[in-house]
Design a protein around this motif. Structure first.
Motif, PDB file in Angstrom:
ATOM      1  N   LEU A   1       0.827  -1.214   0.000  1.00  0.00           N
ATOM      2  CA  LEU A   1       0.000   0.000   0.000  1.00  0.00           C
ATOM      3  C   LEU A   1       0.859   1.261   0.000  1.00  0.00           C
ATOM      4  N   ARG A   2       2.018   1.210   0.630  1.00  0.00           N
ATOM      5  CA  ARG A   2       2.916   2.371   0.577  1.00  0.00           C
ATOM      6  C   ARG A   2       3.428   2.574  -0.853  1.00  0.00           C
ATOM      7  N   ILE A   3       3.709   1.492  -1.557  1.00  0.00           N
ATOM      8  CA  ILE A   3       4.154   1.599  -2.947  1.00  0.00           C
ATOM      9  C   ILE A   3       3.052   2.220  -3.803  1.00  0.00           C
ATOM     10  N   ALA A   4       1.795   1.887  -3.525  1.00  0.00           N
ATOM     11  CA  ALA A   4       0.671   2.464  -4.269  1.00  0.00           C
ATOM     12  C   ALA A   4       0.547   3.960  -4.020  1.00  0.00           C
ATOM     13  N   ASP A   5       1.039   4.434  -2.882  1.00  0.00           N
ATOM     14  CA  ASP A   5       1.115   5.871  -2.571  1.00  0.00           C
ATOM     15  C   ASP A   5      -0.240   6.558  -2.753  1.00  0.00           C
ATOM     16  N   LEU A   6      -1.250   5.989  -2.122  1.00  0.00           N
ATOM     17  CA  LEU A   6      -2.601   6.525  -2.222  1.00  0.00           C
ATOM     18  C   LEU A   6      -2.824   7.666  -1.240  1.00  0.00           C
ATOM     19  N   GLN A   7      -3.741   8.549  -1.593  1.00  0.00           N
ATOM     20  CA  GLN A   7      -4.129   9.645  -0.722  1.00  0.00           C
ATOM     21  C   GLN A   7      -5.479   9.317  -0.073  1.00  0.00           C
ATOM     22  N   PHE A   8      -5.763   9.998   1.022  1.00  0.00           N
ATOM     23  CA  PHE A   8      -7.015   9.804   1.745  1.00  0.00           C
ATOM     24  C   PHE A   8      -8.215   9.919   0.798  1.00  0.00           C
ATOM     25  N   GLY A   9      -9.099   8.915   0.808  1.00  0.00           N
ATOM     26  CA  GLY A   9     -10.313   8.949   0.000  1.00  0.00           C
ATOM     27  C   GLY A   9     -10.173   8.387  -1.398  1.00  0.00           C
ATOM     28  N   GLU A  10      -8.941   8.024  -1.809  1.00  0.00           N
ATOM     29  CA  GLU A  10      -8.775   7.476  -3.158  1.00  0.00           C
ATOM     30  C   GLU A  10      -9.232   6.019  -3.211  1.00  0.00           C
ATOM     31  N   THR A  11      -9.407   5.527  -4.439  1.00  0.00           N
ATOM     32  CA  THR A  11      -9.978   4.195  -4.653  1.00  0.00           C
ATOM     33  C   THR A  11      -8.888   3.181  -4.960  1.00  0.00           C
ATOM     34  N   ALA A  12      -8.859   2.113  -4.176  1.00  0.00           N
ATOM     35  CA  ALA A  12      -7.921   1.013  -4.383  1.00  0.00           C
ATOM     36  C   ALA A  12      -8.707  -0.240  -4.725  1.00  0.00           C
ATOM     37  N   VAL A  13      -8.299  -0.916  -5.785  1.00  0.00           N
ATOM     38  CA  VAL A  13      -8.903  -2.184  -6.183  1.00  0.00           C
ATOM     39  C   VAL A  13      -7.916  -3.302  -5.858  1.00  0.00           C
ATOM     40  N   ILE A  14      -8.351  -4.268  -5.054  1.00  0.00           N
ATOM     41  CA  ILE A  14      -7.511  -5.395  -4.658  1.00  0.00           C
ATOM     42  C   ILE A  14      -7.974  -6.621  -5.446  1.00  0.00           C
ATOM     43  N   VAL A  15      -7.102  -7.182  -6.251  1.00  0.00           N
ATOM     44  CA  VAL A  15      -7.447  -8.327  -7.099  1.00  0.00           C
ATOM     45  C   VAL A  15      -6.674  -9.552  -6.614  1.00  0.00           C
ATOM     46  N   GLY A  16      -7.410 -10.562  -6.180  1.00  0.00           N
ATOM     47  CA  GLY A  16      -6.797 -11.765  -5.618  1.00  0.00           C
ATOM     48  C   GLY A  16      -6.885 -11.721  -4.111  1.00  0.00           C
ATOM     49  N   LEU A  17      -7.768 -12.538  -3.530  1.00  0.00           N
ATOM     50  CA  LEU A  17      -8.046 -12.446  -2.101  1.00  0.00           C
ATOM     51  C   LEU A  17      -7.580 -13.683  -1.346  1.00  0.00           C
ATOM     52  N   GLY A  18      -6.332 -14.061  -1.619  1.00  0.00           N
ATOM     53  CA  GLY A  18      -5.677 -15.031  -0.757  1.00  0.00           C
ATOM     54  C   GLY A  18      -5.284 -14.336   0.532  1.00  0.00           C
TER      55      GLY A  18
ATOM     56  N   GLU B   1     -19.044   3.287 -10.581  1.00  0.00           N
ATOM     57  CA  GLU B   1     -19.923   4.018  -9.665  1.00  0.00           C
ATOM     58  C   GLU B   1     -19.124   4.780  -8.609  1.00  0.00           C
ATOM     59  N   SER B   2     -18.077   4.145  -8.079  1.00  0.00           N
ATOM     60  CA  SER B   2     -17.293   4.750  -7.001  1.00  0.00           C
ATOM     61  C   SER B   2     -16.482   5.940  -7.480  1.00  0.00           C
ATOM     62  N   THR B   3     -16.116   5.955  -8.759  1.00  0.00           N
ATOM     63  CA  THR B   3     -15.203   6.995  -9.265  1.00  0.00           C
ATOM     64  C   THR B   3     -15.870   7.907 -10.293  1.00  0.00           C
ATOM     65  N   ASN B   4     -17.193   7.824 -10.412  1.00  0.00           N
ATOM     66  CA  ASN B   4     -17.916   8.609 -11.425  1.00  0.00           C
ATOM     67  C   ASN B   4     -17.372   8.369 -12.838  1.00  0.00           C
ATOM     68  N   GLY B   5     -16.984   7.121 -13.059  1.00  0.00           N
ATOM     69  CA  GLY B   5     -16.527   6.722 -14.382  1.00  0.00           C
ATOM     70  C   GLY B   5     -15.081   7.062 -14.687  1.00  0.00           C
TER      71      GLY B   5
END
Length: 334
Positions: free
Chosen positions: A124-141, A192-196
Motif C-alpha cells: 500500500l505504501r508503494i501504491a502511494d494513495l491519498q485519503f479517499g482514493e480508490t484502491a482495487v484489490i485483485v486476488g483475495l488469498g 460508480e465509485s469513481t464517477n466513471g
C-alpha cells in the motif's frame, strides 16, 4: 533444534544446531509460525536435492538479548519477519531490525502474521494513495485479504475481487468491504465509485505468471493511475493502453526498505528514521499496532492450527489442494 525444509519436492523435519546469540541479535524460542501458501508451495514444488528452509513470519519468546539492543528483555514476546533469520524452526536468531514487541492484548497467533502484515503495508505504501482514493484489490488469498483490510482501515475506498466466491464473501463479511466474484460487477462498482474516472490504483495479488489480469487492470484505472504487482505475475502489459493513460506500473518487494540489504539485516544497521521513514522493521511494528488497536481483524485468517509434529501432513494437504484455508499456523509447543 528442529526445523522444516523443502527437498526434492517434499517437506521434511530435520535437526540443526541451536544458534548462539550475538551482538545486535535476539535469540527467540518460537511459539508460532505462519505458513505462507503462495510463497512456500512454490518453493516446495521447485525444490531439488539441495535443502531449503521454509518460513519467514513468526513470533516467540526472547531467550537471550545480544549486546547493543535496548527496550527488550528475556521473556518478552516478539513478532519477527524475514528469511533466513525467521524460519519454521524451534529457535530463531533475529537482528534487531526485524522484530517488534507484542503487547498483552495481541494474541500470539495474530502476532505470527506480522511478516504478512508488513508485506501488505509496504504494498500500500508503494501504491502511494491519498485519503479517499480508490484502491482495487485483485486476488483475495492471505495477502490480498490483509491488504484489503489495511486499506479499509486507512479510509481508502476499497473494492475487492476474487474468482472464488467464498474468498470474496470472507473479506466482505470481515470488514464490510465491497467485494465481488463477478468481474462485471466489480467493474460496475469501480465506475460508480469513481464517477466513471477509474480507480486510483489496482493491486494485483493473484498468481499465475502470464495472467490476463495484467492487461485488464489497465482498463480499470484512471488517467495516470497505478498498477502495483504484489503477487507472482509477469509484468506483461500492452503498451498502447499504458501510453494512452500514462499509467504507472510498480512492483512491491517484500516488507519494505531493508529487505535483502545485508547491512540492514545481517549487520543489523537501521536506516535513519528521518530519511527512510518506513523500513521493514517499522512496518512490522505498524502491523502490530493495527491489530492491537483493533483497526484490523485477522482472526479469520488463523482458524486452522497445526501441531509441529503434524506439519508434514499439513503441507501435503496444501500441496494437494485439499485445504481451502488461507493459511495454517504452526504451534511449536505440540
Amino acid at each position: 533444534m528442529r526445523k522444516i525444509i523443502a527437498q526434492n519436492k517434499r517437506v521434511e523435519v530435520v535437526k540443526d544446531e541451536t544458534p548462539a546469540v550475538k551482538s545486535h541479535f535476539l535469540l527467540v524460542k518460537t511459539l508460532y509460525s505462519t505458513i505462507s501458501p503462495g510463497t512456500e508451495l512454490t518453493i516446495i514444488e521447485n525444490s531439488t536435492d539441495k535443502p531449503i528452509t521454509l518460513g519467514y513470519s513468526a513470533m516467540g519468546v526472547v531467550e537471550e538479548v545480544g549486546s547493543g539492543i535496548t527496550g527488550v528483555q528475556k521473556g518478552d514476546l516478539v513478532a519477527v519477519y524475514g528469511a533466513p533469520y525467521v524460519q519454521h524452526s524451534e529457535y530463531l536468531l533475529v537482528p534487531k531490525t526485524l522484530f517488534a514487541k507484542v503487547p498483552p492484548n495481541v494474541e500470539a497467533k495474530e502476532a505470527a502474521l506480522a511478516g504478512i502484515g508488513a508485506i501488505a503495508i509496504h504494498a500500500l505504501r508503494i501504491a502511494d494513495l491519498q485519503f479517499g482514493e480508490t484502491a482495487v484489490i485483485v486476488g483475495l488469498g492471505l495477502l490480498g485479504q490483509m491488504i484489503a483490510q489495511i486499506a479499509n482501515a486507512a479510509s481508502y475506498r476499497v473494492i475487492a475481487y476474487d474468482l472464488h466466491e467464498e474468498r470474496s464473501t470472507m473479506v466482505k463479511e470481515q470488514a464490510n468491504i465491497r467485494s465481488f466474484s463477478s468481474m462485471e460487477e466489480m467493474k460496475q462498482a469501480i465506475a460508480e465509485s469513481t464517477n466513471g474516472n477509474g480507480a486510483d490504483a489496482v493491486l494485483l495479488c493473484a498468481g499465475g505468471k502470464r495472467s490476463p489480469l495484467t492487461g485488464q487492470s489497465l482498463e480499470w484505472i484512471r488517467n495516470k493511475g497505478k498498477v502495483v504487482i504484489v503477487g507472482d505475475i509477469e509484468p506483461d502489459f500492452p503498451r498502447n493502453l499504458m501510453f494512452s493513460k500514462e499509467a504507472q506500473l510498480l512492483i512491491s518487494r517484500a516488507g519494505g526498505p531493508g529487505r535483502y540489504d545485508k547491512v540492514y539485516e545481517a549487520e543489523a544497521v537501521d536506516y535513519p528514521y528521518g530519511f527512510v521513514r518506513w523500513t521493514e522493521g517499522r512496518n512490522i511494528e505498524e502491523y502490530i499496532r493495527l491489530v492491537s488497536e483493533k483497526r484490523i481483524d485477522v482472526s479469520s485468517f488463523i482458524k486452522e492450527e497445526v501441531n509441529f509434529s503434524d506439519v508434514t501432513e499439513a503441507f501435503e494437504a496444501l500441496l494437494n489442494k485439499n485445504s481451502t484455508t488461507l493459511t495454517k499456523v504452526i504451534n511449536f509447543s505440540k
